[in-house]
Design an enzyme around this catalytic site. Structure first.
Site, mmCIF file in Angstrom:
data_model
loop_
_atom_site.group_PDB
_atom_site.id
_atom_site.type_symbol
_atom_site.label_atom_id
_atom_site.label_comp_id
_atom_site.label_asym_id
_atom_site.label_seq_id
_atom_site.Cartn_x
_atom_site.Cartn_y
_atom_site.Cartn_z
ATOM 1 N N ALA A 1 0.814 -1.210 0.000
ATOM 2 C CA ALA A 1 0.000 0.000 0.000
ATOM 3 C C ALA A 1 0.849 1.263 0.000
ATOM 4 C CB ALA A 1 -0.932 -0.001 1.220
ATOM 5 N N GLU A 2 1.972 1.219 0.696
ATOM 6 C CA GLU A 2 2.806 2.413 0.850
ATOM 7 C C GLU A 2 3.665 2.701 -0.381
ATOM 8 O OE1 GLU A 2 2.963 4.664 3.124
ATOM 9 O OE2 GLU A 2 1.832 3.817 4.787
#
Length: 215
Positions: free
Chosen positions: A105-106
Site C-alpha cells: 500500500a505504501e
C-alpha cells in the site's frame, strides 16, 4: 505515510466505512477488535492473540473483504523481499502478511519511493520516524523493513491491539489520532469523518491486501 493535513470524505465513503467497522465490532463483541488483556510487553502471548492471528480467523478481514470495492490479484506474486519481511515480522511479532500489505500500500514494493511529504522507502518512513526506530538509510530495504515493522509493532502495542487504529496512525500520524481521542476501533468508527479521506481508504486497502497475502 500520510502526514498531518486536512482532509474530508464524502458521506457515502464515511457511511460505508462506518458500516465496515460496526460490523467488525458487532462480531467481536464489546471488547473491540483484537482487544487483549495485557500488552505490557509485546511478545508471543500478544502475537498469538493479535498480530499473528491468521487473517482467515479474524472477523476484521471478513468484514473488510465484503467492503472491498476494487479486486486485488487472485494470488500475489512472491517477491525477493519475503525473507526480510519474515525476519522483521518474527523479530517484532507482527504478522508477515500485514507487513507485506503495508509495503504494498505504501510503496508498491519500490525501495526508492519518495512521497510528496518526504516519506521514503518501502514502508514510507519519514526521517524522524526512521531515526526513532534505528534507520540510518531509509532506502536500504533491510533497514527500512526492520524499522517500519518495529514502528508498526509499537503502534499495535500503543493501541492495545486495535489494528484499525494502528493502521490509521501509521498513515495519518499518531498525533492526529491522539488529538481526536481515538483509542480503539469503536472510537475510530465514531470519528472517522474527522480523518483524511486518504486514511479512511488506506485502512481498508491494507486489510484487503493482508487477506490476499495471508497463507
Amino acid at each position: 505515510m500520510f502526514q498531518d493535513g486536512k482532509g474530508a470524505s464524502t458521506s457515502s465513503d464515511q457511511d460505508g466505512f462506518n458500516e465496515l467497522l460496526n460490523d467488525i465490532l458487532a462480531q467481536t463483541g464489546n471488547g473491540g477488535i483484537g482487544q487483549v488483556s495485557t500488552v505490557a510487553d509485546l511478545g508471543p502471548a500478544l502475537a498469538a492473540k493479535v498480530s499473528l492471528k491468521p487473517a482467515s480467523l479474524n472477523p476484521l478481514f471478513a468484514a473488510a473483504s465484503s467492503y472491498q470495492s476494487e479486486k486485488t490479484a487472485e494470488k500475489p506474486i512472491a517477491t525477493d523481499l519475503d525473507k526480510l519481511i519474515h525476519d522483521a515480522s518474527s523479530r517484532n511479532h507482527v504478522q508477515p502478511s500485514l507487513v507485506k500489505a503495508v509495503i504494498d500500500a505504501e510503496s508498491s514494493f519500490n525501495s526508492k519511493a519518495v512521497s510528496h511529504a518526504g516519506a521514503k522507502g518501502l514502508m514510507q518512513l519519514m526521517d524522524a520516524t526512521g531515526r526513532s526506530v534505528g534507520v540510518d538509510d531509509p532506502f536500504d530495504p533491510a533497514q527500512n523493513v526492520q524499522g517500519g515493522t518495529k514502528y508498526l509493532s509499537n503502534l499495535l502495542k500503543k493501541y492495545d491491539g486495535n489494528q484499525g487504529v494502528a493502521l490509521a496512525a501509521y498513515n495519518a500520524g499518531s498525533g492526529r489520532i491522539d488529538r481526536l481521542g481515538i483509542a480503539n476501533d469503536q472510537d475510530l468508527a465514531e470519528r472517522l469523518g474527522e480523518l483524511p479521506k486518504e486514511t479512511q481508504k488506506y485502512v481498508t486497502k491494507v486489510l484487503n491486501l493482508q487477506r490476499n497475502y495471508e497463507g
